[in-house]
Design an enzyme around this catalytic site. Sequence first.
Site, PDB file in Angstrom:
ATOM      1  N   ASP A  23      33.126  11.136  25.457  1.00  0.00           N
ATOM      2  CA  ASP A  23      32.196  10.297  24.711  1.00  0.00           C
ATOM      3  C   ASP A  23      31.276  11.077  23.785  1.00  0.00           C
ATOM      4  O   ASP A  23      30.940  10.599  22.701  1.00  0.00           O
ATOM      5  CB  ASP A  23      31.315   9.499  25.683  1.00  0.00           C
ATOM      6  CG  ASP A  23      32.080   8.388  26.374  1.00  0.00           C
ATOM      7  OD1 ASP A  23      32.987   7.822  25.752  1.00  0.00           O
ATOM      8  OD2 ASP A  23      31.766   8.098  27.537  1.00  0.00           O
TER       9      ASP A  23
ATOM     10  N   TRP B  59      28.276   8.293  21.513  1.00  0.00           N
ATOM     11  CA  TRP B  59      27.179   7.751  22.311  1.00  0.00           C
ATOM     12  C   TRP B  59      27.650   6.890  23.484  1.00  0.00           C
ATOM     13  O   TRP B  59      26.852   6.185  24.070  1.00  0.00           O
ATOM     14  CB  TRP B  59      26.265   6.921  21.400  1.00  0.00           C
ATOM     15  CG  TRP B  59      25.821   7.677  20.196  1.00  0.00           C
ATOM     16  CD1 TRP B  59      24.735   8.493  20.097  1.00  0.00           C
ATOM     17  CD2 TRP B  59      26.467   7.715  18.911  1.00  0.00           C
ATOM     18  NE1 TRP B  59      24.665   9.035  18.833  1.00  0.00           N
ATOM     19  CE2 TRP B  59      25.713   8.573  18.080  1.00  0.00           C
ATOM     20  CE3 TRP B  59      27.611   7.100  18.376  1.00  0.00           C
ATOM     21  CZ2 TRP B  59      26.063   8.836  16.750  1.00  0.00           C
ATOM     22  CZ3 TRP B  59      27.963   7.370  17.067  1.00  0.00           C
ATOM     23  CH2 TRP B  59      27.201   8.224  16.267  1.00  0.00           C
ATOM     24  N   ASP B  60      28.931   6.915  23.823  1.00  0.00           N
ATOM     25  CA  ASP B  60      29.482   6.055  24.868  1.00  0.00           C
ATOM     26  C   ASP B  60      29.343   4.582  24.486  1.00  0.00           C
ATOM     27  O   ASP B  60      29.052   3.729  25.319  1.00  0.00           O
ATOM     28  CB  ASP B  60      28.797   6.315  26.214  1.00  0.00           C
ATOM     29  CG  ASP B  60      29.555   5.674  27.387  1.00  0.00           C
ATOM     30  OD1 ASP B  60      30.695   5.220  27.176  1.00  0.00           O
ATOM     31  OD2 ASP B  60      28.995   5.614  28.490  1.00  0.00           O
ATOM     32  N   TYR B  61      29.580   4.281  23.217  1.00  0.00           N
ATOM     33  CA  TYR B  61      29.512   2.906  22.733  1.00  0.00           C
ATOM     34  C   TYR B  61      30.903   2.264  22.686  1.00  0.00           C
ATOM     35  O   TYR B  61      31.279   1.631  21.708  1.00  0.00           O
ATOM     36  CB  TYR B  61      28.862   2.867  21.351  1.00  0.00           C
ATOM     37  CG  TYR B  61      27.357   2.951  21.369  1.00  0.00           C
ATOM     38  CD1 TYR B  61      26.626   2.597  22.504  1.00  0.00           C
ATOM     39  CD2 TYR B  61      26.644   3.393  20.262  1.00  0.00           C
ATOM     40  CE1 TYR B  61      25.244   2.672  22.514  1.00  0.00           C
ATOM     41  CE2 TYR B  61      25.257   3.460  20.266  1.00  0.00           C
ATOM     42  CZ  TYR B  61      24.561   3.103  21.399  1.00  0.00           C
ATOM     43  OH  TYR B  61      23.187   3.166  21.410  1.00  0.00           O
TER      44      TYR B  61
END
Length: 804
Positions: free
Chosen positions: A428, A467-469
């Site tokens: 990520d 951003w781990d989105y």
Amino acid sequence: MNAAVVPSPERRGFRARPYLFALLLLALGIVLAWGGLSLMRLGGSPNYLLAGLAVIASAVLVGTGRRAGAKVYGVMLAATLAWSIWESGFDGWALTARLAAPTVLGLWFLMPWTRPKLAGDAPWSWPTRIGIAVAAPLLGAALNAAFGTRPVDPLFQTGMAPVPVATMAAVPAQQQVGDWASYGNDAGGTRFSPLAQITPANVGDLQPAWTYRFGPAPTGAPRSLQVTPIKVGDTLYACTSYNDIVALDAETGHQRWRYRARTDVSGAPHGACRGVSYYPVPGATGDCAARIFTNTIDARLIAVDAATGKPCQDFGHNGILSLQEGMPKSPKGYYYVSSAPTIARGRIVLGGWVFDNMYWGEPSGVIRAFDAVTGRLSWAFDIGRPDRKGAPPPGETYTPSTPNSWAPMSVDDKLGLIYAPLGGAVLDYAGHARRPFDDAWSGSVVALDAETGTPRWKFQTVHHDLWDYDVASQPTLVDLPMPGGVRHALIQPTKRGEMFVLDRETGKPLYPVTEHAAPTRGAVPGERPSPSQPYSDAMPSFRGPLLTEQSMWGVTPLDQLWCRIAFREARYDGPLTPPGFTPNIVSPGFLGGSDWGSVSIDADRHLMIVNSNRMANYIKLIARATADKMGIAPADLTKTTSGEGAGYAALKGTPVAVKIYPFLSPIFAPCQAPPWGNISAVDLVTGKLVWTHRLGTARDSGPLGLSSMLPFRIGVPNMGGAVTTRGGLFFLAATQDRYLRAFDTATGEVLWRSRLPAGGQSTPMTYLSPRGRQMVAVAAGGHPMMNTRAGDYLIAYALPAKAK
């Protein structure tokens, strides 16, 4: 007694010096002053330094028995009140963080045994005190009006609209009105029920009808219960976190059968089973004419007879398929499927969850379809090999580390399309190793042909995600009346908090999407953050206002000061600030925005119900050489229960590792001001906000992970979704406080609530029982990330006979 030796009042006060209290004030003053000086050096507010110096002066005066100590403290408190109102207006929770602790401490001066000695009672003092008490808030309000600045909340960027007029929406012909046959009720994931027996007028009479206990979990099994049951005919079907399947009498909750999956729970300490799927085989009779499917946390796909729970012998090998076939070799627990299987045109379609941020080369994000009768592979969509629809040839695997689809999918059977939300390429927070096709597909929603798996279109919600989105919410399919006629829409909620409304036939935005410049400052060498990102400016955004030092929070001024310093020390250039070797803040954090609970639709009003989060993360990248010296390595999940997104992660195969955690104070209070969770309604026809409220109370949360027992609405983190009904209500558990609530859809006001025995981190459902009662069922099992009580409960509620 000789008058010459009678102590004066001042002398008596001196002999009664409160040394301990003076030392307490001195210690607090030194901490405030030292921290305030550090904050000022970072460009922050001078208030803490000034307040600290005043408290130190008060401590010295108190320790020497002088009444001026109380006056100095009182002036400091009045100045703090004015400053607090200047910074935050009259927001009660913001003022509490700044004022509660010093006010409580100051009450010591007014105690009966203290006031005559240190506070005094001179006639002139009372008008002075009253004047200060009145002037301080007035001064603060005047400063706030003249100079106060508040970041604009993008939730209101499109304006407000009245409650839409309800019109009777058509129910799909194949949907039985009293059933809940799919994870989201219908294949489009609206979580809308046409049942209307429970209404705002009678919901107050709702009471438990039955409770089912799944029983003790195996040692090492995930501590959560996130399932949404399905209901077909007179039976409910549900799964445990370790993939046992139960069939329950829909009227009484009595168990009809239980399939024991004998799941290997080692290596999946934070796994989940959010639902099972039902498939009636066309024209079939006898055994397995109708089947229940579940995918397991040890990477199997299981088919059982819906009537008996016995394995379907014609499916796979005695009813079981291994999902590891064709996958790159990986450690135990690094790949499984957590969402309910998707059924489309006689196929079971599965993506997969991947234990992220460990190493480059982790399991593939391939999406596969299996024949619902035989279990044979129908097709595979492998982003790295789009030309290959079958299994990899011997010696090869599906492409490692491609974007994966772990959230629920949706289906439009008429169009023959499956809508799959995609995550990021496996690591990520580091994009160094990503290939062009990873960046092209990461963070997208893609429409796949149900017959062949061929992609028809894709829409990307975030470019080069760092951003781990990942797209974690089920795409929701609705038909919207718009200029030019009814449009077949797809709503895609995101962790970013952006709501994208697309034409589900073409993938083109129905509401405009604009590319905005994105921050790139501070990225590590070799990284390539995108210079722009897509925003859905014509819809409310649930990302929250920009963070500022003034928006930092804390239970006391001390931890608020800590948070302010941490904020000033970090890089924060607004949304999508890239990770780097210096700390940076990501808001919203890995909870979203919107997560796997997605949204719910009032189909009669074209109203979207959104429960959202506003919790930031604190991130710092670590150079590989340093990380190796620290011993940061990919986790062995058979030996640890540390979860993804908490603490250190190796990112092996890249130049960096990462440290990531929620942005909390040292006493585990959120560093950003509440609300941390909201419930809102959006008119999908106009794109405007209809109402919004804070979601949940502080009842079951507090500093140091303790329950504060405060019943006040603050807006707490939440995990799960809502179900909306034609009766004018929606039901939601999800919150950190343990309640199932019924809300008025038109206003968002809570009309009823019931205390749950464990955390309700799941999505409720509603159905019509065989005796004609509308029931609302919810799983209560808790979740470690939410710090909610664990349990094994499935509870159904209904109206008593007299209230129907």
